[in-house]
Design a protein around this motif. Structure first.
Motif, PDB file in Angstrom:
ATOM      1  N   LEU A  83       0.833  -1.201   0.000  1.00 52.09           N
ATOM      2  CA  LEU A  83       0.000   0.000   0.000  1.00 52.09           C
ATOM      3  C   LEU A  83       0.871   1.255   0.000  1.00 52.09           C
ATOM      4  O   LEU A  83       0.573   2.232  -0.676  1.00 52.09           O
ATOM      5  N   HIS A  84       1.959   1.212   0.745  1.00 54.76           N
ATOM      6  CA  HIS A  84       2.893   2.351   0.758  1.00 54.76           C
ATOM      7  C   HIS A  84       3.519   2.553  -0.618  1.00 54.76           C
ATOM      8  O   HIS A  84       3.899   3.663  -0.973  1.00 54.76           O
ATOM      9  N   ASN A  85       3.584   1.471  -1.388  1.00 54.34           N
ATOM     10  CA  ASN A  85       4.144   1.553  -2.739  1.00 54.34           C
ATOM     11  C   ASN A  85       3.086   1.820  -3.807  1.00 54.34           C
ATOM     12  O   ASN A  85       3.386   1.737  -4.992  1.00 54.34           O
ATOM     13  N   GLY A  86       1.834   2.109  -3.386  1.00 54.75           N
ATOM     14  CA  GLY A  86       0.822   2.529  -4.337  1.00 54.75           C
ATOM     15  C   GLY A  86      -0.356   1.614  -4.570  1.00 54.75           C
ATOM     16  O   GLY A  86      -1.298   1.993  -5.253  1.00 54.75           O
ATOM     17  N   ARG A  87      -0.329   0.380  -4.037  1.00 55.02           N
ATOM     18  CA  ARG A  87      -1.485  -0.497  -4.225  1.00 55.02           C
ATOM     19  C   ARG A  87      -2.654   0.049  -3.416  1.00 55.02           C
ATOM     20  O   ARG A  87      -2.499   0.387  -2.256  1.00 55.02           O
ATOM     21  N   PRO A  88      -3.854   0.158  -4.003  1.00 58.43           N
ATOM     22  CA  PRO A  88      -5.012   0.654  -3.257  1.00 58.43           C
ATOM     23  C   PRO A  88      -5.443  -0.323  -2.165  1.00 58.43           C
ATOM     24  O   PRO A  88      -5.310  -1.542  -2.321  1.00 58.43           O
ATOM     25  N   ALA A  89      -5.968   0.221  -1.086  1.00 56.34           N
ATOM     26  CA  ALA A  89      -6.483  -0.604   0.010  1.00 56.34           C
ATOM     27  C   ALA A  89      -7.805  -1.238  -0.405  1.00 56.34           C
ATOM     28  O   ALA A  89      -8.632  -0.608  -1.058  1.00 56.34           O
ATOM     29  N   ALA A  90      -8.013  -2.473   0.003  1.00 56.73           N
ATOM     30  CA  ALA A  90      -9.261  -3.178  -0.308  1.00 56.73           C
ATOM     31  C   ALA A  90     -10.391  -2.764   0.626  1.00 56.73           C
ATOM     32  O   ALA A  90     -11.554  -2.825   0.249  1.00 56.73           O
ATOM     33  N   THR A  91     -10.040  -2.352   1.842  1.00 59.16           N
ATOM     34  CA  THR A  91     -11.044  -1.965   2.832  1.00 59.16           C
ATOM     35  C   THR A  91     -10.588  -0.706   3.565  1.00 59.16           C
ATOM     36  O   THR A  91      -9.401  -0.354   3.544  1.00 59.16           O
ATOM     37  N   ALA A  92     -11.528  -0.073   4.242  1.00 58.60           N
ATOM     38  CA  ALA A  92     -11.186   1.100   5.056  1.00 58.60           C
ATOM     39  C   ALA A  92     -10.244   0.700   6.188  1.00 58.60           C
ATOM     40  O   ALA A  92      -9.302   1.434   6.506  1.00 58.60           O
ATOM     41  N   GLU A  93     -10.462  -0.463   6.790  1.00 57.24           N
ATOM     42  CA  GLU A  93      -9.564  -0.908   7.861  1.00 57.24           C
ATOM     43  C   GLU A  93      -8.152  -1.122   7.344  1.00 57.24           C
ATOM     44  O   GLU A  93      -7.176  -0.741   7.996  1.00 57.24           O
ATOM     45  N   GLU A  94      -8.017  -1.719   6.178  1.00 60.67           N
ATOM     46  CA  GLU A  94      -6.684  -1.928   5.610  1.00 60.67           C
ATOM     47  C   GLU A  94      -5.997  -0.584   5.377  1.00 60.67           C
ATOM     48  O   GLU A  94      -4.806  -0.430   5.667  1.00 60.67           O
ATOM     49  N   LEU A  95      -6.744   0.396   4.879  1.00 58.45           N
ATOM     50  CA  LEU A  95      -6.153   1.727   4.684  1.00 58.45           C
ATOM     51  C   LEU A  95      -5.764   2.336   6.024  1.00 58.45           C
ATOM     52  O   LEU A  95      -4.673   2.906   6.159  1.00 58.45           O
ATOM     53  N   MET A  96      -6.628   2.216   7.027  1.00 56.06           N
ATOM     54  CA  MET A  96      -6.312   2.779   8.336  1.00 56.06           C
ATOM     55  C   MET A  96      -5.046   2.163   8.905  1.00 56.06           C
ATOM     56  O   MET A  96      -4.174   2.865   9.424  1.00 56.06           O
ATOM     57  N   ARG A  97      -4.914   0.838   8.798  1.00 52.99           N
ATOM     58  CA  ARG A  97      -3.706   0.160   9.288  1.00 52.99           C
ATOM     59  C   ARG A  97      -2.461   0.653   8.540  1.00 52.99           C
ATOM     60  O   ARG A  97      -1.419   0.879   9.136  1.00 52.99           O
TER      61      ARG A  97
ATOM     62  N   VAL B  31     -13.515   3.374  11.264  1.00 54.62           N
ATOM     63  CA  VAL B  31     -12.650   2.475  12.024  1.00 54.62           C
ATOM     64  C   VAL B  31     -12.403   3.138  13.372  1.00 54.62           C
ATOM     65  O   VAL B  31     -11.853   4.235  13.434  1.00 54.62           O
ATOM     66  N   ASP B  32     -12.839   2.477  14.432  1.00 49.50           N
ATOM     67  CA  ASP B  32     -12.624   2.948  15.800  1.00 49.50           C
ATOM     68  C   ASP B  32     -11.392   2.226  16.325  1.00 49.50           C
ATOM     69  O   ASP B  32     -11.345   0.990  16.307  1.00 49.50           O
ATOM     70  N   PHE B  33     -10.402   2.977  16.784  1.00 48.19           N
ATOM     71  CA  PHE B  33      -9.135   2.370  17.184  1.00 48.19           C
ATOM     72  C   PHE B  33      -8.477   3.144  18.313  1.00 48.19           C
ATOM     73  O   PHE B  33      -8.832   4.293  18.601  1.00 48.19           O
ATOM     74  N   THR B  34      -7.502   2.497  18.920  1.00 46.46           N
ATOM     75  CA  THR B  34      -6.600   3.146  19.866  1.00 46.46           C
ATOM     76  C   THR B  34      -5.184   2.936  19.361  1.00 46.46           C
ATOM     77  O   THR B  34      -4.788   1.802  19.072  1.00 46.46           O
TER      78      THR B  34
ATOM     79  N   ARG C 177      -7.307   7.704  21.055  1.00 47.05           N
ATOM     80  CA  ARG C 177      -8.532   6.959  20.713  1.00 47.05           C
ATOM     81  C   ARG C 177      -9.254   7.783  19.658  1.00 47.05           C
ATOM     82  O   ARG C 177      -9.475   8.983  19.836  1.00 47.05           O
ATOM     83  N   GLU C 178      -9.605   7.135  18.551  1.00 49.78           N
ATOM     84  CA  GLU C 178     -10.188   7.875  17.436  1.00 49.78           C
ATOM     85  C   GLU C 178     -11.173   6.996  16.677  1.00 49.78           C
ATOM     86  O   GLU C 178     -10.997   5.792  16.590  1.00 49.78           O
ATOM     87  N   ASN C 179     -12.187   7.636  16.128  1.00 49.72           N
ATOM     88  CA  ASN C 179     -13.113   6.980  15.210  1.00 49.72           C
ATOM     89  C   ASN C 179     -12.928   7.683  13.867  1.00 49.72           C
ATOM     90  O   ASN C 179     -13.446   8.786  13.668  1.00 49.72           O
ATOM     91  N   SER C 180     -12.167   7.082  12.983  1.00 50.05           N
ATOM     92  CA  SER C 180     -11.835   7.686  11.694  1.00 50.05           C
ATOM     93  C   SER C 180     -12.904   7.378  10.660  1.00 50.05           C
ATOM     94  O   SER C 180     -13.423   6.261  10.602  1.00 50.05           O
ATOM     95  N   ARG C 181     -13.191   8.375   9.819  1.00 50.54           N
ATOM     96  CA  ARG C 181     -14.139   8.188   8.718  1.00 50.54           C
ATOM     97  C   ARG C 181     -13.370   8.099   7.402  1.00 50.54           C
ATOM     98  O   ARG C 181     -12.435   8.869   7.159  1.00 50.54           O
ATOM     99  N   PHE C 182     -13.817   7.177   6.551  1.00 52.66           N
ATOM    100  CA  PHE C 182     -13.195   6.937   5.258  1.00 52.66           C
ATOM    101  C   PHE C 182     -14.249   7.010   4.166  1.00 52.66           C
ATOM    102  O   PHE C 182     -15.384   6.579   4.357  1.00 52.66           O
ATOM    103  N   LEU C 183     -13.860   7.563   3.022  1.00 55.51           N
ATOM    104  CA  LEU C 183     -14.732   7.646   1.851  1.00 55.51           C
ATOM    105  C   LEU C 183     -13.992   7.124   0.641  1.00 55.51           C
ATOM    106  O   LEU C 183     -12.764   7.284   0.536  1.00 55.51           O
ATOM    107  N   ARG C 184     -14.734   6.571  -0.296  1.00 53.85           N
ATOM    108  CA  ARG C 184     -14.129   6.231  -1.580  1.00 53.85           C
ATOM    109  C   ARG C 184     -14.040   7.520  -2.395  1.00 53.85           C
ATOM    110  O   ARG C 184     -14.979   8.303  -2.439  1.00 53.85           O
ATOM    111  N   HIS C 185     -12.900   7.691  -3.038  1.00 54.74           N
ATOM    112  CA  HIS C 185     -12.688   8.836  -3.921  1.00 54.74           C
ATOM    113  C   HIS C 185     -12.067   8.290  -5.197  1.00 54.74           C
ATOM    114  O   HIS C 185     -10.978   7.704  -5.151  1.00 54.74           O
ATOM    115  N   HIS C 186     -12.769   8.435  -6.313  1.00 54.11           N
ATOM    116  CA  HIS C 186     -12.324   7.856  -7.591  1.00 54.11           C
ATOM    117  C   HIS C 186     -12.031   6.364  -7.444  1.00 54.11           C
ATOM    118  O   HIS C 186     -11.054   5.847  -7.983  1.00 54.11           O
ATOM    119  N   GLY C 187     -12.881   5.683  -6.674  1.00 57.00           N
ATOM    120  CA  GLY C 187     -12.770   4.233  -6.522  1.00 57.00           C
ATOM    121  C   GLY C 187     -11.798   3.757  -5.466  1.00 57.00           C
ATOM    122  O   GLY C 187     -11.693   2.556  -5.235  1.00 57.00           O
TER     123      GLY C 187
END
Length: 126
Positions: free
Chosen positions: A22-36, A91-94, A107-117
């Motif tokens: 993902l750091h090298n450019g592969r898109p995340a499959a889920t919001a949790e994967e992106l958050m991680r 994604v709610d996380f600590t 402690r945070e509850n992050s919101r994620f949106l799809r943008h251009h897929g």
């Protein structure tokens, strides 16, 4: 940037098979994967990934990471939406970290949106 053996995001997989793609450019499959992957980017100082995955509506012009902050662990509590079948998710996380010698948590509850897929980080609610 040093490459850790196990992934800082908390998965037992090695970094090279977890957040590195993902750091090298592969898109995340889920919001949790992106958050991680974003947590790992903070831990490794990988600001290009943070900026690239931030929704343009809320993206800052630049990020200045504090060199005294050392990220030490991540716990995911709950997720809502955020899969291939959704356009938004949370994604709610600590996140655990050291500020110099002082151990702290975020402690945070992050919101994620799809943008251009692609999943993007929008904002956070404490």
């Amino acid at each position: 940037m040093p490459r850790p053996r196990t992934c800082p995001c908390g998965h037992p997989r090695p970094y090279t098979g977890c957040c590195a793609p993902l750091h090298n450019g592969r898109p995340a499959a889920t919001a949790e994967e992106l958050m991680r992957s974003r947590y790992t980017a903070y831990a490794l100082g990988h600001t290009p990934h943070l900026l690239r995955t931030w929704h343009p509506r809320t993206r800052p012009a630049h990020i200045d990471l504090d060199p005294r902050t050392h990220w030490t662990g991540l716990n995911i509590h709950t997720t809502t939406g955020g899969t291939a079948f959704h356009t938004e998710g949370t994604v709610d996380f600590t996140a655990h970290y050291l500020d110099g010698p002082l151990p702290l948590t975020l402690r945070e509850n992050s919101r994620f949106l799809r943008h251009h897929g692609h999943w993007t980080y929008l904002d956070a609610h404490p």
